[in-house]
Design an enzyme around this catalytic site. Structure first.
Site, mmCIF file in Angstrom:
data_model
loop_
_atom_site.group_PDB
_atom_site.id
_atom_site.type_symbol
_atom_site.label_atom_id
_atom_site.label_comp_id
_atom_site.label_asym_id
_atom_site.label_seq_id
_atom_site.Cartn_x
_atom_site.Cartn_y
_atom_site.Cartn_z
ATOM 1 N N ASP A 42 0.802 -1.106 0.109
ATOM 2 C CA ASP A 42 -0.112 0.052 -0.039
ATOM 3 C C ASP A 42 0.856 1.210 -0.096
ATOM 4 O O ASP A 42 2.087 1.283 0.513
ATOM 5 C CB ASP A 42 -0.788 -0.009 1.360
ATOM 6 N N ASP A 68 4.170 2.120 -4.192
ATOM 7 C CA ASP A 68 3.315 2.611 -5.107
ATOM 8 C C ASP A 68 3.120 1.947 -6.123
ATOM 9 O O ASP A 68 4.138 1.783 -6.737
ATOM 10 C CB ASP A 68 3.675 4.329 -5.429
ATOM 11 N N ALA A 91 -5.827 -1.986 -4.429
ATOM 12 C CA ALA A 91 -5.232 -0.448 -4.367
ATOM 13 C C ALA A 91 -5.991 0.225 -5.568
ATOM 14 O O ALA A 91 -6.025 -0.081 -6.841
ATOM 15 C CB ALA A 91 -3.710 -0.426 -4.486
ATOM 16 N N ALA A 92 -6.533 1.528 -5.143
ATOM 17 C CA ALA A 92 -7.273 2.273 -6.365
ATOM 18 C C ALA A 92 -7.456 3.519 -5.698
ATOM 19 O O ALA A 92 -7.408 3.752 -4.458
ATOM 20 C CB ALA A 92 -8.399 1.704 -6.785
ATOM 21 N N THR A 144 -15.813 -2.819 -9.483
ATOM 22 C CA THR A 144 -17.042 -2.177 -9.155
ATOM 23 C C THR A 144 -18.280 -2.325 -9.945
ATOM 24 O O THR A 144 -18.015 -2.507 -11.170
ATOM 25 C CB THR A 144 -16.925 -0.439 -8.935
ATOM 26 N N ASP A 145 -19.473 -2.320 -9.596
ATOM 27 C CA ASP A 145 -20.522 -2.226 -10.527
ATOM 28 C C ASP A 145 -20.721 -1.211 -11.315
ATOM 29 O O ASP A 145 -21.322 -1.026 -12.321
ATOM 30 C CB ASP A 145 -21.733 -2.546 -9.335
ATOM 31 N N TYR A 169 -14.039 7.970 -12.512
ATOM 32 C CA TYR A 169 -13.703 6.583 -11.556
ATOM 33 C C TYR A 169 -14.271 5.236 -12.216
ATOM 34 O O TYR A 169 -13.285 4.658 -12.542
ATOM 35 C CB TYR A 169 -14.480 6.723 -10.146
ATOM 36 N N LYS A 173 -11.700 2.212 -13.833
ATOM 37 C CA LYS A 173 -11.950 0.934 -13.132
ATOM 38 C C LYS A 173 -12.592 -0.002 -14.459
ATOM 39 O O LYS A 173 -12.031 -1.047 -14.384
ATOM 40 C CB LYS A 173 -13.364 0.854 -12.150
ATOM 41 N N ASN A 198 -22.067 -1.058 -3.663
ATOM 42 C CA ASN A 198 -21.553 -0.037 -2.624
ATOM 43 C C ASN A 198 -21.463 -0.731 -1.254
ATOM 44 O O ASN A 198 -22.185 -1.593 -0.563
ATOM 45 C CB ASN A 198 -22.478 0.942 -2.435
ATOM 46 N N LEU A 209 -20.825 8.194 1.739
ATOM 47 C CA LEU A 209 -21.956 8.901 2.264
ATOM 48 C C LEU A 209 -22.127 8.355 3.549
ATOM 49 O O LEU A 209 -22.207 9.237 4.536
ATOM 50 C CB LEU A 209 -23.116 7.956 1.244
ATOM 51 N N ASN A 268 -31.140 7.021 -1.580
ATOM 52 C CA ASN A 268 -30.463 7.771 -0.805
ATOM 53 C C ASN A 268 -31.162 8.432 0.359
ATOM 54 O O ASN A 268 -30.607 8.370 1.418
ATOM 55 C CB ASN A 268 -29.527 8.800 -1.487
HETATM 56 P P1 NAD Z 1 -10.092 2.903 -0.183
HETATM 57 O O1 NAD Z 1 -9.960 4.424 -0.991
HETATM 58 O O2 NAD Z 1 -10.515 2.967 1.187
HETATM 59 O O3 NAD Z 1 -8.384 2.413 -0.344
HETATM 60 C C1 NAD Z 1 -7.777 2.428 -1.238
HETATM 61 C C2 NAD Z 1 -6.295 1.766 -0.784
HETATM 62 O O4 NAD Z 1 -5.473 1.822 -1.896
HETATM 63 C C3 NAD Z 1 -5.726 2.606 0.316
HETATM 64 O O5 NAD Z 1 -5.105 2.017 1.636
HETATM 65 C C4 NAD Z 1 -4.701 3.481 -0.419
HETATM 66 O O6 NAD Z 1 -3.532 3.810 0.438
HETATM 67 C C5 NAD Z 1 -4.071 2.546 -1.480
HETATM 68 N N1 NAD Z 1 -3.820 3.111 -2.749
HETATM 69 C C6 NAD Z 1 -4.192 4.187 -3.579
HETATM 70 N N2 NAD Z 1 -3.505 4.448 -4.468
HETATM 71 C C7 NAD Z 1 -2.418 3.720 -4.573
HETATM 72 C C8 NAD Z 1 -1.228 3.481 -5.071
HETATM 73 N N3 NAD Z 1 -0.788 4.501 -6.141
HETATM 74 N N4 NAD Z 1 -0.320 2.555 -4.717
HETATM 75 C C9 NAD Z 1 -0.634 1.661 -3.887
HETATM 76 N N5 NAD Z 1 -1.722 1.904 -3.087
HETATM 77 C C10 NAD Z 1 -2.623 2.821 -3.221
HETATM 78 O O7 NAD Z 1 -10.721 2.242 -1.318
HETATM 79 P P2 NAD Z 1 -11.709 1.046 -1.003
HETATM 80 O O8 NAD Z 1 -13.306 1.517 -0.633
HETATM 81 O O9 NAD Z 1 -11.452 -0.079 0.092
HETATM 82 O O10 NAD Z 1 -12.031 0.036 -2.223
HETATM 83 C C11 NAD Z 1 -11.015 -0.956 -2.751
HETATM 84 C C12 NAD Z 1 -11.288 -1.575 -3.859
HETATM 85 O O11 NAD Z 1 -12.429 -2.012 -4.118
HETATM 86 C C13 NAD Z 1 -10.942 -0.394 -5.380
HETATM 87 O O12 NAD Z 1 -10.509 -1.066 -6.160
HETATM 88 C C14 NAD Z 1 -12.585 -0.063 -5.640
HETATM 89 O O13 NAD Z 1 -12.511 0.269 -6.704
HETATM 90 C C15 NAD Z 1 -13.047 -1.454 -5.122
HETATM 91 N N6 NAD Z 1 -14.555 -1.077 -4.772
HETATM 92 C C16 NAD Z 1 -14.802 -0.325 -3.992
HETATM 93 C C17 NAD Z 1 -16.289 -0.351 -3.532
HETATM 94 C C18 NAD Z 1 -16.837 0.549 -2.254
HETATM 95 O O14 NAD Z 1 -17.943 0.623 -2.131
HETATM 96 N N7 NAD Z 1 -15.992 1.015 -1.745
HETATM 97 C C19 NAD Z 1 -17.408 -1.060 -4.006
HETATM 98 C C20 NAD Z 1 -16.881 -1.939 -5.200
HETATM 99 C C21 NAD Z 1 -15.601 -2.172 -5.663
HETATM 100 P P1 TYD Z 2 -20.654 7.523 -2.466
HETATM 101 O O1 TYD Z 2 -20.709 6.946 -0.975
HETATM 102 O O2 TYD Z 2 -19.890 8.509 -2.857
HETATM 103 O O3 TYD Z 2 -20.471 6.143 -3.362
HETATM 104 P P2 TYD Z 2 -20.766 6.100 -5.095
HETATM 105 O O4 TYD Z 2 -20.867 7.404 -5.746
HETATM 106 O O5 TYD Z 2 -19.772 5.197 -5.266
HETATM 107 O O6 TYD Z 2 -22.130 5.344 -5.143
HETATM 108 O O7 TYD Z 2 -22.105 8.059 -2.726
HETATM 109 C C1 TYD Z 2 -23.382 7.135 -2.583
HETATM 110 C C2 TYD Z 2 -24.518 7.726 -3.054
HETATM 111 O O8 TYD Z 2 -24.753 9.012 -2.256
HETATM 112 C C3 TYD Z 2 -24.308 8.607 -4.578
HETATM 113 O O9 TYD Z 2 -25.912 8.550 -4.889
HETATM 114 C C4 TYD Z 2 -24.056 10.148 -4.173
HETATM 115 C C5 TYD Z 2 -24.740 10.415 -2.979
HETATM 116 N N1 TYD Z 2 -24.234 11.343 -1.972
HETATM 117 C C6 TYD Z 2 -24.765 12.500 -1.394
HETATM 118 O O10 TYD Z 2 -26.017 12.469 -1.567
HETATM 119 N N2 TYD Z 2 -23.996 13.006 -0.659
HETATM 120 C C7 TYD Z 2 -22.874 12.959 -0.207
HETATM 121 O O11 TYD Z 2 -22.090 13.824 0.537
HETATM 122 C C8 TYD Z 2 -21.855 11.896 -0.626
HETATM 123 C C9 TYD Z 2 -20.609 11.798 -0.400
HETATM 124 C C10 TYD Z 2 -22.780 10.898 -1.539
#
Ligand code: NAD
Ligand code: TYD
Length: 366
Positions: A42, A68, A91-92, A144-145, A169, A173, A198, A209, A268
């Site tokens: 990371d 990185d 990582a993303a 991601t979806d 984003y 992906k 999500n 959110l 939401n």
């Molecule tokens: P996050 O932003 O919480 O964590 C991302 C991690 O990646 C962090 O620890 C960051 O330090 C590391 N990172 C970022 N850039 C980097 C780099 N250049 N080199 C090495 N490490 C790096 O993200 P998350 O929500 O845990 O998501 C993780 C993965 O799951 C992502 O690929 C995201 O697209 C995917 N995903 C997330 C969700 C969601 O709801 N959060 C849903 C579906 C898929």
């Molecule tokens: P978010 O958690 O950013 O996830 P994603 O955009 O990947 O779905 O947002 C979830 C939903 O909530 C999305 O429809 C955007 C909305 N949202 C708000 O209405 N207010 C906020 O401050 C944020 C961060 C998100």
């Protein structure tokens, strides 16, 4: 392809393991696989926090590597040194709003970073790639979806839905998914991809959110709902995602994609009202008090109307389904944030960046 990797893995590389989902995956893998060594790579961006992993940081089968993924030389060196047998790539850059203000950062990390890992894996595994499907190696890409774009009022995303990403984003992906698939077709790289809805739960950075609104409710700050709030997302508890990832790591068919979702759609505005009700109870506030913080603000540009997942494939093939209802998961999540106000304080102030990063890097004295 159609067969699972039957890994007799020794060295498993998990990228992004200091982040939200990655930290739950690292913990599950370290605690489940004493016979394997888990490397957590990371860069510790604003979203990466080693405080998420203090409970397992001293385990013998765990190593943290600060690197990185956009640094190709460093990634190649680490593959040469540790000869990873499998990669689980999380990582993303992960937040849509940030991708709107800085799309190039998303292309760099999510596309070029993924390509660097694919190249290193291909070169390292060259001699052991099996013509019938890569025994002993696996590149598992967590996606991601949102790559499918937006749904209207009805319908579900399946694994056959065409890619149609709308935000920088999701475009980044989608691109990384395509590269993973292309390495499978072109170089016989054994891979699995999963596209999840999500996530919510402990350790999520308070820009998304649910944790943002939990924090704002605690501090009686406005809850900025984008547009009319009638946008719909399908929510999954993060530990259920981690369990699905472990199942697919063990049994996913090579060269295939799996959708993972919560069977749990919420508008939401309805979700925010549920959150307010649960938090009023837990904080001993008057019924309806936190709802008064709801503020409708300008919409997000290109805001996808609705995401909803058909998770029938992983459900039928691997008997996976979410283990908690949304009300239970949300309640546990709120409890975690209320019990960990110091975590929230550290990530919002950046304290962890100076304290936890120092232990692992040459940044001593920064
Ligand atoms: P996050 O932003 O919480 O964590 C991302 C991690 O990646 C962090 O620890 C960051 O330090 C590391 N990172 C970022 N850039 C980097 C780099 N250049 N080199 C090495 N490490 C790096 O993200 P998350 O929500 O845990 O998501 C993780 C993965 O799951 C992502 O690929 C995201 O697209 C995917 N995903 C997330 C969700 C969601 O709801 N959060 C849903 C579906 C898929
Ligand atoms: P978010 O958690 O950013 O996830 P994603 O955009 O990947 O779905 O947002 C979830 C939903 O909530 C999305 O429809 C955007 C909305 N949202 C708000 O209405 N207010 C906020 O401050 C944020 C961060 C998100």
């Amino acid at each position: 392809m159609g067969k699972s990797s039957k890994l007799k893995t020794k060295n498993i590389l998990i990228t992004g393991g200091a982040g939200f989902i990655g930290s739950h995956v690292v913990r599950l893998f370290v605690n489940s696989y004493s016979e394997h060594h888990i490397f957590n790579l990371d860069a510790l961006t604003y979203a990466g926090n080693l405080e998420n992993l203090t409970d397992i940081e001293n385990k013998e089968n765990y190593t943290f590597l600060k690197a990185d993924i956009t640094d190709a030389d460093k990634i190649n060196d680490l593959f040469a040194e540790y000869q990873f047998d499998a990669v689980i790539h999380l990582a993303a850059e992960s937040h849509v709003d940030r991708s709107i203000t800085d799309p190039l950062a998303f292309a760099k990390t999510n596309i070029m970073g993924t390509l660097n890992l694919l190249q290193a894996a291909k070169n390292t595994w060259k001699s052991k790639l099996h013509p019938s499907g890569g025994q002993g190696a696996l590149f598992y890409h967590i996606s991601t979806d949102e790559v499918y774009g937006t749904l209207g009022a009805t319908g579900l995303f399946t694994e056959e839905t065409n890619y149609d990403p709308n935000s920088p984003y999701s475009a980044s992906k989608a691109s990384s998914d395509h590269f993973v698939r292309a390495y499978g077709e072109t170089y016989a790289l054994p891979y699995v991809i999963s596209n999840c809805s999500n996530n919510y739960g402990p350790n999520q950075f308070p820009e998304k959110l649910i944790p943002l609104f939990i924090n704002n409710i605690i501090h009686k700050k406005n809850l900025p709902v984008y547009g009319d709030g009638n946008y719909t997302r399908d929510w999954l508890y993060v530990i259920d995602h981690a369990i699905a990832i472990k199942l697919l790591f063990e049994k996913g068919k090579l060269g295939e994609t799996y959708n993972i979702g919560g069977f749990n759609e919420w508008k939401n505005i309805d979700l925010v009202k549920l959150l307010c009700r649960q938090m009023d109870k837990k904080l001993g506030r008057e019924k309806g008090e936190s709802e008064q913080l709801i503020t409708f603000v300008n919409d997000r540009p290109g805001h996808d109307l609705r995401y909803a997942i058909d998770a029938g494939k992983i459900n039928k093939e691997l008997d996976w389904k979410p283990s908690v209802t949304f009300e239970e998961g949300l309640s546990k999540t709120i409890d975690w944030y209320l019990a960990n106000e110091a975590w929230m304080q550290h990530v919002t102030s950046g304290t962890y960046q100076t304290y936890y990063r120092k232990q692992y890097t040459s940044e001593e004295g920064e």
